[in-house]
Design a protein around this motif. Structure first.
Motif, PDB file in Angstrom:
ATOM      1  N   GLY A   1       2.846  -5.487  65.877  1.00 59.02           N
ATOM      2  CA  GLY A   1       2.905  -5.556  67.334  1.00 59.02           C
ATOM      3  C   GLY A   1       4.028  -4.751  67.940  1.00 59.02           C
ATOM      4  O   GLY A   1       4.746  -5.249  68.827  1.00 59.02           O
ATOM      5  N   ARG A   2       4.195  -3.522  67.511  1.00 57.26           N
ATOM      6  CA  ARG A   2       5.245  -2.672  68.079  1.00 57.26           C
ATOM      7  C   ARG A   2       4.689  -1.639  69.062  1.00 57.26           C
ATOM      8  O   ARG A   2       5.435  -0.810  69.571  1.00 57.26           O
ATOM      9  CB  ARG A   2       6.009  -1.971  66.951  1.00 57.26           C
ATOM     10  N   THR A   3       3.381  -1.680  69.301  1.00 57.48           N
ATOM     11  CA  THR A   3       2.752  -0.775  70.259  1.00 57.48           C
ATOM     12  C   THR A   3       2.618  -1.472  71.601  1.00 57.48           C
ATOM     13  O   THR A   3       2.023  -2.552  71.685  1.00 57.48           O
ATOM     14  CB  THR A   3       1.361  -0.338  69.760  1.00 57.48           C
TER      15      THR A   3
ATOM     16  N   ASN B   1       8.505  -7.269  65.965  1.00 56.25           N
ATOM     17  CA  ASN B   1       7.051  -7.275  65.806  1.00 56.25           C
ATOM     18  C   ASN B   1       6.453  -8.438  66.592  1.00 56.25           C
ATOM     19  O   ASN B   1       6.578  -9.600  66.206  1.00 56.25           O
ATOM     20  CB  ASN B   1       6.697  -7.386  64.323  1.00 56.25           C
ATOM     21  N   SER B   2       5.769  -8.128  67.686  1.00 55.33           N
ATOM     22  CA  SER B   2       5.293  -9.159  68.605  1.00 55.33           C
ATOM     23  C   SER B   2       3.895  -9.660  68.280  1.00 55.33           C
ATOM     24  O   SER B   2       3.306 -10.397  69.077  1.00 55.33           O
ATOM     25  CB  SER B   2       5.298  -8.608  70.039  1.00 55.33           C
ATOM     26  N   PHE B   3       3.338  -9.291  67.131  1.00 55.96           N
ATOM     27  CA  PHE B   3       1.998  -9.747  66.769  1.00 55.96           C
ATOM     28  C   PHE B   3       2.002 -11.265  66.586  1.00 55.96           C
ATOM     29  O   PHE B   3       2.857 -11.820  65.908  1.00 55.96           O
ATOM     30  CB  PHE B   3       1.552  -9.059  65.480  1.00 55.96           C
TER      31      PHE B   3
ATOM     32  N   ASN C   1       5.079 -12.279  64.300  1.00 57.53           N
ATOM     33  CA  ASN C   1       5.388 -11.681  63.008  1.00 57.53           C
ATOM     34  C   ASN C   1       6.836 -11.191  62.918  1.00 57.53           C
ATOM     35  O   ASN C   1       7.308 -10.842  61.841  1.00 57.53           O
ATOM     36  CB  ASN C   1       4.460 -10.497  62.730  1.00 57.53           C
ATOM     37  N   GLY C   2       7.518 -11.162  64.061  1.00 57.38           N
ATOM     38  CA  GLY C   2       8.886 -10.654  64.077  1.00 57.38           C
ATOM     39  C   GLY C   2       9.930 -11.672  63.724  1.00 57.38           C
ATOM     40  O   GLY C   2      11.078 -11.610  64.207  1.00 57.38           O
TER      41      GLY C   2
ATOM     42  N   GLU D   1      11.390 -19.730  62.489  1.00 56.89           N
ATOM     43  CA  GLU D   1      10.307 -18.781  62.688  1.00 56.89           C
ATOM     44  C   GLU D   1       9.240 -19.435  63.564  1.00 56.89           C
ATOM     45  O   GLU D   1       8.939 -20.623  63.408  1.00 56.89           O
ATOM     46  CB  GLU D   1       9.713 -18.357  61.344  1.00 56.89           C
ATOM     47  N   ARG D   2       8.670 -18.656  64.489  1.00 58.60           N
ATOM     48  CA  ARG D   2       7.763 -19.233  65.486  1.00 58.60           C
ATOM     49  C   ARG D   2       6.479 -18.398  65.583  1.00 58.60           C
ATOM     50  O   ARG D   2       6.208 -17.737  66.576  1.00 58.60           O
ATOM     51  CB  ARG D   2       8.459 -19.281  66.857  1.00 58.60           C
TER      52      ARG D   2
END
Length: 458
Positions: A124-126, A151-153, A171-172, A196-197
């Motif tokens: 999720g870096r795009t 990473n925002s996925f 995922n970050g 972690e969330r």
């Protein structure tokens, strides 16, 4: 199993006869409540008993001309004859990425983020900002990819009082980033979460802070089969965390709750939560209802269970519980939860068509069944329209399947009657990792899906 390509975007549009009306996603929304363009039927000069209609129609010095602004979103659309009652979908549109997440920006642009185009990579870096006033060409998009971003996925997001969007979890690991609409830029936040969330919920509070609820370690959904081991191994986040802008995160150690955020029935996965009129947070986590008071116990918080909601997800008797359902607050203190039955995309459970209303205006939730949808749906999207009705789109009848199990028809729920109306069918599958949101021009944008999936039986 066969996988579909990453789907492009498409749009639920009004008919041209309603463009001069209020912002409704469907022509049917105006028709059903008696609205619409006075030039399309009836008399525009007929006066009511008090002559109000005639007075408003008469030209006066107070009259204001409403300019008809060109909207390229509606260019080259063919309007079907039944659009006024069934709505319509615009054609699929190319998109520079797979929009797993999306947020409407204050200036009417659309931020989407989630995964690179034409891959199954969960990265999720795009980030992409789409300007609807420029149509659907490549010039309407500003797309950025930065390797250093969090990473925002599978993350969660919420607006802060200063206008920035806090994107956190996923995922970050324990990181977050702050997106600034004015500069269309995202920067990693220095504050780190305690846990972690992945699959968490972030909720803005009236005092300007935000609270993080639930979440698990990435790719550990199977914990529901052995919840005690998940707790022992620290795979689940049962302690809410409070975010203060400029200060960072603080754990609410008085609000640790297995009932609200535990591994049982995957209650920790995307808990449904809203600020109630009382100021407390009300939530539904699979088979549990609960209240969170962030101010209790000297500011360390407290959770109290508000009751059991049906049962846990079932492989034989579908119920509208779990993270595969969709839930929205359609009026102050009133919530609709529809579809679902299951906690994640891999359980393979059959979908539910049930719909339930939760009234949280009092000290205890009042739970009422409303009419069932025409279609059972897992992973549907629910969008509140400006008149309080709820549009439900997408979903699948089984697991995360496409093919014959995919649901393409939209449905519209009327809170005044509790009834559902079946509307136009889309052309793309929207299941796991998909979404929908209301745009300023009255359309509803449907986007995302897959990475991986949908899954086919053939």
């Amino acid at each position: 199993m066969k996988k579909s390509p990453i789907p492009s975007r498409h749009l639920l549009a009004r008919s041209t006869a309603t463009r001069r009306g209020l912002t409704f996603a469907l022509a049917a929304a105006l028709a059903a409540c008696g609205g619409g363009d006075s030039t399309s039927g009836g008399s525009s000069t007929a006066a009511g008993a008090d002559g109000r209609s005639r007075a408003l129609a008469a030209p006066t010095s107070l009259a204001v001309a409403i300019p008809q602004v060109a909207d390229p979103v509606f260019d080259n659309l063919t309007i079907p004859a039944n659009a006024a009652t069934q709505g319509m979908w615009g054609p699929p549109q190319a998109w520079p990425m797979n929009a797993i997440h999306a947020a409407l920006l204050p200036d009417g642009k659309l931020l989407s983020y989630g995964a690179p185009k034409d891959t199954d990579a969960q990265d999720g870096r795009t980030f992409d900002v789409w300007d609807p006033t420029l149509g659907f060409g490549t010039g309407a998009h500003a797309t950025t990819v930065e390797a250093g971003r969090n990473n925002s996925f599978c993350s969660t997001a919420e607006w802060l009082p200063d206008g920035r969007l806090l994107v956190s979890g996923g995922n970050g690991s324990k990181g977050s980033q702050l997106f600034t609409p004015a500069t269309q830029s995202a920067a990693n936040d220095t504050a780190q979460l305690a846990d972690e969330r992945w699959y968490a919920t972030l909720l803005a509070l009236p005092d300007g802070r935000a609270v993080m609820l639930g979440g698990i370690d990435p790719y550990t959904e199977g914990m529901y089969q052995n919840p005690d081991a998940a707790i022992q191994n620290g795979q689940v986040s049962m302690t809410p965390e409070l975010y203060t802008p400029g200060t960072g995160w603080r754990s609410l150690t008085g609000a640790i709750s297995r009932d609200a955020f535990g591994p049982d029935n995957l209650r920790a996965s995307y808990p449904r939560a809203w600020v109630a009129p009382s100021g407390e947070v009300f939530g539904i986590s699979a088979d549990r209802m609960w209240w969170l008071d962030v101010y209790a116990n000297g500011g360390t918080g407290a959770v109290r269970v508000a009751g059991t909601f049906k049962g846990g997800p079932s492989s034989t008797v579908p119920v509208n519980t779990g993270a595969t359902s969709s839930a929205v607050m359609f009026a102050p203190g009133r919530v609709l939860q529809a579809g679902g039955n299951g906690g994640f995309n891999g359980d393979g459970f059959p979908a539910s068509n049930a719909a339930t209303v939760f009234d949280i205006n009092g000290s205890a939730p009042v739970v009422t069944e409303t009419a069932a949808m025409a279609f059972a749906r897992r992973f549907p999207s629910a969008t509140v329209l400006p008149d309080g009705r709820v549009l439900v789109t997408g979903g699948t009848r089984v697991g995360n399947n496409g093919g014959s199990d995919a649901v393409f028809a939209a449905e519209l729920w009327n809170p005044a009657t509790g009834a559902w109306t079946t509307l136009a069918s889309a052309s793309r599958i929207r299941v796991y990792h998909s979404g929908a949101l209301l745009m300023p021009n009255g359309t509803v944008m449907s986007l995302g899906g897959g990475t991986p999936g949908p899954q086919y039986n053939a």
